[in-house]
Design a protein around this motif. Structure first.
Motif, mmCIF file in Angstrom:
data_model
loop_
_atom_site.group_PDB
_atom_site.id
_atom_site.type_symbol
_atom_site.label_atom_id
_atom_site.label_comp_id
_atom_site.label_asym_id
_atom_site.label_seq_id
_atom_site.Cartn_x
_atom_site.Cartn_y
_atom_site.Cartn_z
ATOM 1 N N ILE A 272 10.556 -12.641 13.815
ATOM 2 C CA ILE A 272 10.763 -11.375 14.504
ATOM 3 C C ILE A 272 9.951 -10.307 13.768
ATOM 4 O O ILE A 272 10.156 -10.083 12.573
ATOM 5 N N TYR A 273 9.026 -9.697 14.458
ATOM 6 C CA TYR A 273 8.237 -8.614 13.881
ATOM 7 C C TYR A 273 9.092 -7.346 13.869
ATOM 8 O O TYR A 273 9.896 -7.120 14.772
ATOM 9 N N ALA A 274 8.886 -6.529 12.852
ATOM 10 C CA ALA A 274 9.673 -5.300 12.742
ATOM 11 C C ALA A 274 8.775 -4.133 12.346
ATOM 12 O O ALA A 274 7.687 -4.325 11.794
ATOM 13 N N LEU A 275 9.248 -2.931 12.634
ATOM 14 C CA LEU A 275 8.503 -1.731 12.239
ATOM 15 C C LEU A 275 9.462 -0.643 11.755
ATOM 16 O O LEU A 275 10.667 -0.693 11.987
ATOM 17 N N THR A 276 8.898 0.309 11.044
ATOM 18 C CA THR A 276 9.680 1.429 10.520
ATOM 19 C C THR A 276 8.771 2.620 10.295
ATOM 20 O O THR A 276 7.541 2.520 10.407
ATOM 21 N N ILE A 277 9.385 3.743 9.976
ATOM 22 C CA ILE A 277 8.659 4.952 9.595
ATOM 23 C C ILE A 277 8.987 5.224 8.133
ATOM 24 O O ILE A 277 10.157 5.431 7.785
ATOM 25 N N PRO A 278 8.011 5.196 7.227
ATOM 26 C CA PRO A 278 8.293 5.473 5.816
ATOM 27 C C PRO A 278 8.929 6.854 5.641
ATOM 28 O O PRO A 278 8.690 7.776 6.432
ATOM 29 N N THR A 279 9.734 6.990 4.607
ATOM 30 C CA THR A 279 10.449 8.247 4.364
ATOM 31 C C THR A 279 9.507 9.418 4.108
ATOM 32 O O THR A 279 9.882 10.574 4.328
ATOM 33 N N ASN A 280 8.298 9.123 3.638
ATOM 34 C CA ASN A 280 7.336 10.201 3.366
ATOM 35 C C ASN A 280 6.204 10.237 4.394
ATOM 36 O O ASN A 280 5.097 10.708 4.100
ATOM 37 N N ALA A 281 6.474 9.758 5.603
ATOM 38 C CA ALA A 281 5.446 9.751 6.650
ATOM 39 C C ALA A 281 4.942 11.163 6.914
ATOM 40 O O ALA A 281 5.739 12.100 7.067
ATOM 41 N N PRO A 282 3.628 11.357 6.989
ATOM 42 C CA PRO A 282 3.075 12.704 7.242
ATOM 43 C C PRO A 282 3.460 13.271 8.614
ATOM 44 O O PRO A 282 3.598 14.482 8.762
ATOM 45 N N HIS A 283 3.631 12.389 9.608
ATOM 46 C CA HIS A 283 3.920 12.855 10.972
ATOM 47 C C HIS A 283 5.105 12.075 11.555
ATOM 48 O O HIS A 283 4.934 11.282 12.489
ATOM 49 N N LEU B 142 0.831 -1.198 0.000
ATOM 50 C CA LEU B 142 0.000 0.000 0.000
ATOM 51 C C LEU B 142 0.868 1.250 0.000
ATOM 52 O O LEU B 142 0.503 2.281 -0.570
ATOM 53 N N VAL B 143 2.040 1.141 0.622
ATOM 54 C CA VAL B 143 2.978 2.263 0.681
ATOM 55 C C VAL B 143 3.880 2.289 -0.548
ATOM 56 O O VAL B 143 4.062 3.336 -1.179
ATOM 57 N N THR B 144 4.438 1.125 -0.898
ATOM 58 C CA THR B 144 5.462 1.093 -1.948
ATOM 59 C C THR B 144 4.905 1.172 -3.365
ATOM 60 O O THR B 144 5.544 1.735 -4.251
ATOM 61 N N VAL B 145 3.729 0.605 -3.579
ATOM 62 C CA VAL B 145 3.148 0.557 -4.933
ATOM 63 C C VAL B 145 2.008 1.550 -5.095
ATOM 64 O O VAL B 145 1.957 2.296 -6.084
ATOM 65 N N LEU B 146 1.098 1.583 -4.108
ATOM 66 C CA LEU B 146 -0.057 2.479 -4.212
ATOM 67 C C LEU B 146 0.215 3.857 -3.630
ATOM 68 O O LEU B 146 -0.612 4.758 -3.744
ATOM 69 N N HIS B 147 1.371 4.012 -2.984
ATOM 70 C CA HIS B 147 1.828 5.319 -2.458
ATOM 71 C C HIS B 147 0.848 5.930 -1.468
ATOM 72 O O HIS B 147 0.667 7.149 -1.426
ATOM 73 N N GLN B 148 0.202 5.080 -0.682
ATOM 74 C CA GLN B 148 -0.682 5.592 0.354
ATOM 75 C C GLN B 148 0.153 6.066 1.546
ATOM 76 O O GLN B 148 1.129 5.418 1.922
ATOM 77 N N PRO B 149 -0.211 7.180 2.152
ATOM 78 C CA PRO B 149 0.578 7.723 3.265
ATOM 79 C C PRO B 149 0.405 6.904 4.536
ATOM 80 O O PRO B 149 -0.709 6.547 4.904
ATOM 81 N N ALA B 150 1.520 6.609 5.181
ATOM 82 C CA ALA B 150 1.494 5.892 6.457
ATOM 83 C C ALA B 150 2.592 6.463 7.341
ATOM 84 O O ALA B 150 3.666 6.835 6.860
ATOM 85 N N ASP B 151 2.330 6.523 8.630
ATOM 86 C CA ASP B 151 3.323 7.037 9.568
ATOM 87 C C ASP B 151 4.179 5.923 10.160
ATOM 88 O O ASP B 151 5.362 6.120 10.444
ATOM 89 N N VAL B 152 3.580 4.756 10.336
ATOM 90 C CA VAL B 152 4.295 3.599 10.872
ATOM 91 C C VAL B 152 3.862 2.368 10.094
ATOM 92 O O VAL B 152 2.675 2.212 9.776
ATOM 93 N N VAL B 153 4.816 1.501 9.779
ATOM 94 C CA VAL B 153 4.524 0.217 9.151
ATOM 95 C C VAL B 153 5.109 -0.868 10.043
ATOM 96 O O VAL B 153 6.295 -0.810 10.398
ATOM 97 N N ALA B 154 4.293 -1.849 10.421
ATOM 98 C CA ALA B 154 4.744 -2.948 11.279
ATOM 99 C C ALA B 154 4.400 -4.281 10.611
ATOM 100 O O ALA B 154 3.246 -4.490 10.217
ATOM 101 N N VAL B 155 5.387 -5.163 10.478
ATOM 102 C CA VAL B 155 5.202 -6.416 9.743
ATOM 103 C C VAL B 155 5.551 -7.620 10.614
ATOM 104 O O VAL B 155 6.274 -7.515 11.600
ATOM 105 N N ALA B 156 5.042 -8.787 10.206
ATOM 106 C CA ALA B 156 5.233 -10.008 10.979
ATOM 107 C C ALA B 156 6.506 -10.764 10.594
ATOM 108 O O ALA B 156 6.800 -11.803 11.182
ATOM 109 N N ASP B 157 7.240 -10.259 9.621
ATOM 110 C CA ASP B 157 8.520 -10.850 9.225
ATOM 111 C C ASP B 157 9.466 -9.704 8.912
ATOM 112 O O ASP B 157 9.234 -8.925 7.984
#
Length: 319
Positions: free
Chosen positions: A256-267, A69-84
């Motif tokens: 190991i679950y991981a999270l990040t803040i996208p480079t274009n996060a609104p906040h 949703l972030v990488t292809v559809l370019h939807q804005p997100a402040d935090v992304v958390a994944v299960a791998d």
């Protein structure tokens, strides 16, 4: 003071207060793995109490799907958390489908284990245990649910676990026999979408994370650490399992679950505060209460690029 002037001053004060409230009102958008649903919803409400005017809007789904949703559809997100944890560098560090990189660091913040959950209505529920589970799951007529390995980590981690089980129990056809009872019609983008089907008796067993068993008060199998992807000390053994998906061949690794803040996060600053809350004492308690395995120290990948406020909460990712 003239009456109209008093009214004007009062009105101006109200307008200023409203403007301040509007300025402080922010919405933090969090994209997270489906298995983090209950946990991150609880964390969101706790964070909001500490930050008046802030609304946290978590959205949940398969990890790969949420990242895209972030990488292809370019939807804005402040935090992304994944299960791998490998999902973030694979799709976000290098740029997905020819796009620009959307993140340059990540933090591993909790662990989990693959298991199967079931109910008293499940076939052979009274007989199944950690020693015979694969025999019962292979029996004719048993219905097994799982998530799609092309969209969700638990989907391909289930395939990896079954490969490891084949070796561990010395049963070369174990994986094929179990999967024969789990047709495509029993798959969903995220395995949590099948919990209601399990409760209704439409399926007998559901491949899922240990955390979900705890959160939904379900019966579950305590599978050996050598196969359930929970223990980093078996990293070399896990790596012998390879799941084939539409996204390529995926090698087994500790969950190991991981999270990040996208480079274009609104906040981005508010996102840092949210992650600090997740990694802090209150967040870790919520994580443990929901059946996850808290990490003694969160791991940072590309630690030099992690915001300084978060960097001090981590150690470098093991090489």
């Amino acid at each position: 003071m003239p009456r109209f002037k008093s009214f004007s001053l009062a009105f101006g004060a109200l307008a200023l207060a409203a403007a301040c409230t509007t300025a402080q009102a922010e919405t933090l958008t969090v994209y997270a793995a489906g298995t983090l649903g209950k946990t991150f919803t609880t964390l969101a409400r706790g964070f909001e109490k500490l930050h008046p005017g802030v609304t946290v809007q978590p959205q949940f789904g398969g990890s790969v799907k949420m990242v895209k949703l972030v990488t292809v559809l370019h939807q804005p997100a402040d935090v992304v958390a994944v299960a791998d944890y490998s999902v973030i560098p694979k799709y976000m560090f290098k740029g997905d489908e020819g796009g620009k990189p959307t993140a340059d660091w990540s933090i591993g913040f909790l662990g989990n284990a693959i298991t199967f959950i079931y109910t008293p209505k499940s076939k052979d529920a009274k007989e199944i245990d950690a020693g015979n589970w694969w025999k019962i799951l292979s029996e004719p007529g048993v219905q097994i649910g799982r998530s799609n390995p092309d969209t969700d980590p638990s989907g391909y981690q289930t395939l990896q676990m079954l490969q490891l089980a084949s070796r561990y129990y010395k049963q070369p056809d174990l994986e094929a026999r179990v999967l024969a009872n789990s047709p495509d019609s029993n798959m969903r983008d995220t395995e949590t979408d099948l919990i209601s089907a399990l409760e209704l008796g439409q399926i007998d067993y559901l491949a899922i994370y240990r955390s979900d068993a705890v959160q939904h008060h379900m019966k579950s199998l305590d599978l050996p650490a050598q196969i359930n992807l929970s223990d980093p000390k078996f990293d070399a053994e896990y790596a012998k399992a390879v799941a084939k998906t539409k996204n390529g061949e995926l090698t087994g690794r500790p969950i190991i679950y991981a999270l990040t803040i996208p480079t274009n996060a609104p906040h981005p600053k508010l996102a840092q505060e949210f992650i600090a809350y997740v990694l802090g004492p209150e967040g870790q308690k919520v994580i443990a209460d929901n059946g996850f395995i808290p990490l003694k120290q969160p791991y940072a990948m590309h630690r030099d690029k992690v915001p300084s406020a978060l960097r001090k909460l981590t150690v470098a990712w093991p090489q």
